[in-house]
Motif scaffolding. Structure first.
Motif, short mmCIF file in Angstrom:
data_model
loop_
_atom_site.label_atom_id
_atom_site.label_comp_id
_atom_site.label_asym_id
_atom_site.label_seq_id
_atom_site.Cartn_x
_atom_site.Cartn_y
_atom_site.Cartn_z
N ALA A 78 65.02 75.68 50.90
CA ALA A 78 64.90 74.60 49.83
C ALA A 78 65.87 73.51 50.35
O ALA A 78 66.64 73.46 51.30
CB ALA A 78 65.46 75.19 48.82
N ILE A 79 65.61 72.37 49.66
CA ILE A 79 66.48 71.23 49.86
C ILE A 79 66.95 70.67 48.20
O ILE A 79 66.27 71.30 47.44
CB ILE A 79 65.98 69.94 50.42
N LYS A 80 68.10 70.11 48.29
CA LYS A 80 68.45 69.83 47.02
C LYS A 80 69.01 68.06 46.96
O LYS A 80 69.93 68.03 47.72
CB LYS A 80 69.80 70.41 46.91
N PRO A 81 67.81 67.31 46.47
CA PRO A 81 68.18 65.98 46.57
C PRO A 81 69.16 65.59 45.43
O PRO A 81 69.23 66.22 44.48
CB PRO A 81 66.70 65.23 46.29
N THR A 82 70.01 64.55 45.68
CA THR A 82 70.72 63.90 44.77
C THR A 82 70.02 62.64 44.52
O THR A 82 69.71 61.86 45.26
CB THR A 82 72.21 63.41 45.06
N PHE A 83 69.93 62.38 43.07
CA PHE A 83 68.95 61.15 42.79
C PHE A 83 69.80 60.06 42.31
O PHE A 83 70.96 60.47 41.83
CB PHE A 83 68.02 61.18 41.62
N SER A 84 69.61 58.69 42.26
CA SER A 84 70.60 57.52 41.76
C SER A 84 70.65 57.54 40.51
O SER A 84 71.83 57.13 40.03
CB SER A 84 69.83 56.36 42.25
N ASP A 85 70.08 58.51 39.44
CA ASP A 85 70.32 58.39 38.11
C ASP A 85 71.33 59.69 37.80
O ASP A 85 71.71 60.11 36.54
CB ASP A 85 69.22 58.59 37.49
N GLY A 86 71.81 60.33 38.99
CA GLY A 86 72.75 61.28 38.77
C GLY A 86 72.28 62.76 38.72
O GLY A 86 72.90 63.76 38.84
N HIS A 87 70.76 62.84 38.83
CA HIS A 87 70.26 64.15 38.69
C HIS A 87 70.40 64.82 40.07
O HIS A 87 69.94 64.37 40.92
CB HIS A 87 68.83 64.04 38.29
N ASP A 88 70.83 66.33 39.96
CA ASP A 88 71.18 66.90 41.26
C ASP A 88 70.88 68.34 41.14
O ASP A 88 71.25 69.13 42.02
CB ASP A 88 72.54 66.58 41.74
N SER A 89 70.36 68.85 40.06
CA SER A 89 70.05 70.13 39.88
C SER A 89 68.96 70.97 40.14
O SER A 89 68.57 72.10 39.82
CB SER A 89 70.48 70.45 38.55
N GLY A 90 67.96 70.07 41.11
CA GLY A 90 66.58 70.75 41.25
C GLY A 90 66.71 71.07 42.63
O GLY A 90 67.12 70.58 43.62
N LEU A 91 66.30 72.55 42.81
CA LEU A 91 66.34 73.12 44.17
C LEU A 91 64.72 73.10 44.54
O LEU A 91 63.72 73.97 43.92
CB LEU A 91 66.82 74.47 44.11
N TYR A 92 64.48 72.42 45.30
CA TYR A 92 62.82 72.22 45.79
C TYR A 92 62.67 73.13 47.11
O TYR A 92 62.88 72.97 48.20
CB TYR A 92 62.63 70.80 46.30
N SER A 93 62.16 74.28 46.85
CA SER A 93 61.77 75.33 47.71
C SER A 93 60.73 74.79 48.50
O SER A 93 59.90 73.81 48.16
CB SER A 93 61.53 76.73 47.13
N TRP A 94 60.44 75.40 49.82
CA TRP A 94 59.26 74.88 50.55
C TRP A 94 57.98 75.11 49.87
O TRP A 94 57.21 74.45 49.89
CB TRP A 94 59.23 75.79 51.93
#
Length: 140
Positions: A78-94
């Motif tokens: 997976a990857i874990k993006p950090t977004f400009s609005d502060g959201h960073d809790s999503g794990l995006y699996s393949w």
């Protein structure tokens, strides 16, 4: 989260295009997807967005100008993006990224229809201010 099965395509290349706000992902089966940052943000797999069960999804509004400020690998799945609005809790699996890419058009139309039905907007200037963050998930 369930582990990846042997049929899950694996990314061979992930490129963040900041200017065009696209995340380009090439998979080992030859498919390549260019996913807008806003699309990734509104379809975050986090509990904050998806809720804790069917019908608990939280419509994301005012995310038109969001961008990814950081992108971290999570293991080999997976990857874990950090977004400009502060959201960073999503794990995006393949497999989740592959599903988003392969269903992009339908999912985007569904999102736009939900915004319209709710009288909401992608424009941050027209979105209500965010609710204060809770200190975690609570059961009601």
């Amino acid at each position: 989260m369930a582990g990846l099965d042997k049929n899950t395509p694996i990314p061979t290349d992930i490129t963040m295009h900041r200017k065009s706000r696209l995340l380009e992902i090439t998979f080992d089966d030859g498919n390549r997807f260019s996913l807008p940052f806003e699309f990734l943000r509104v379809y975050s797999p986090s509990a904050e967005v998806r809720g804790h069960g069917p019908g608990q999804e939280v419509l994301q509004v005012g995310k038109q100008d969001v961008y990814i400020t950081g992108l971290d690998p999570v293991g080999n799945y997976a990857i874990k993006p950090t977004f400009s609005d502060g959201h960073d809790s999503g794990l995006y699996s393949w497999d989740y990224l592959y599903m988003l890419g392969s269903r992009y058009e339908a999912l985007w139309e569904e999102y736009l229809a939900r915004l319209e039905a709710e009288g909401a907007s992608r424009d941050p200037a027209l979105a209500p201010p965010p609710a204060p963050k809770s200190s975690g998930c609570s059961k009601h």
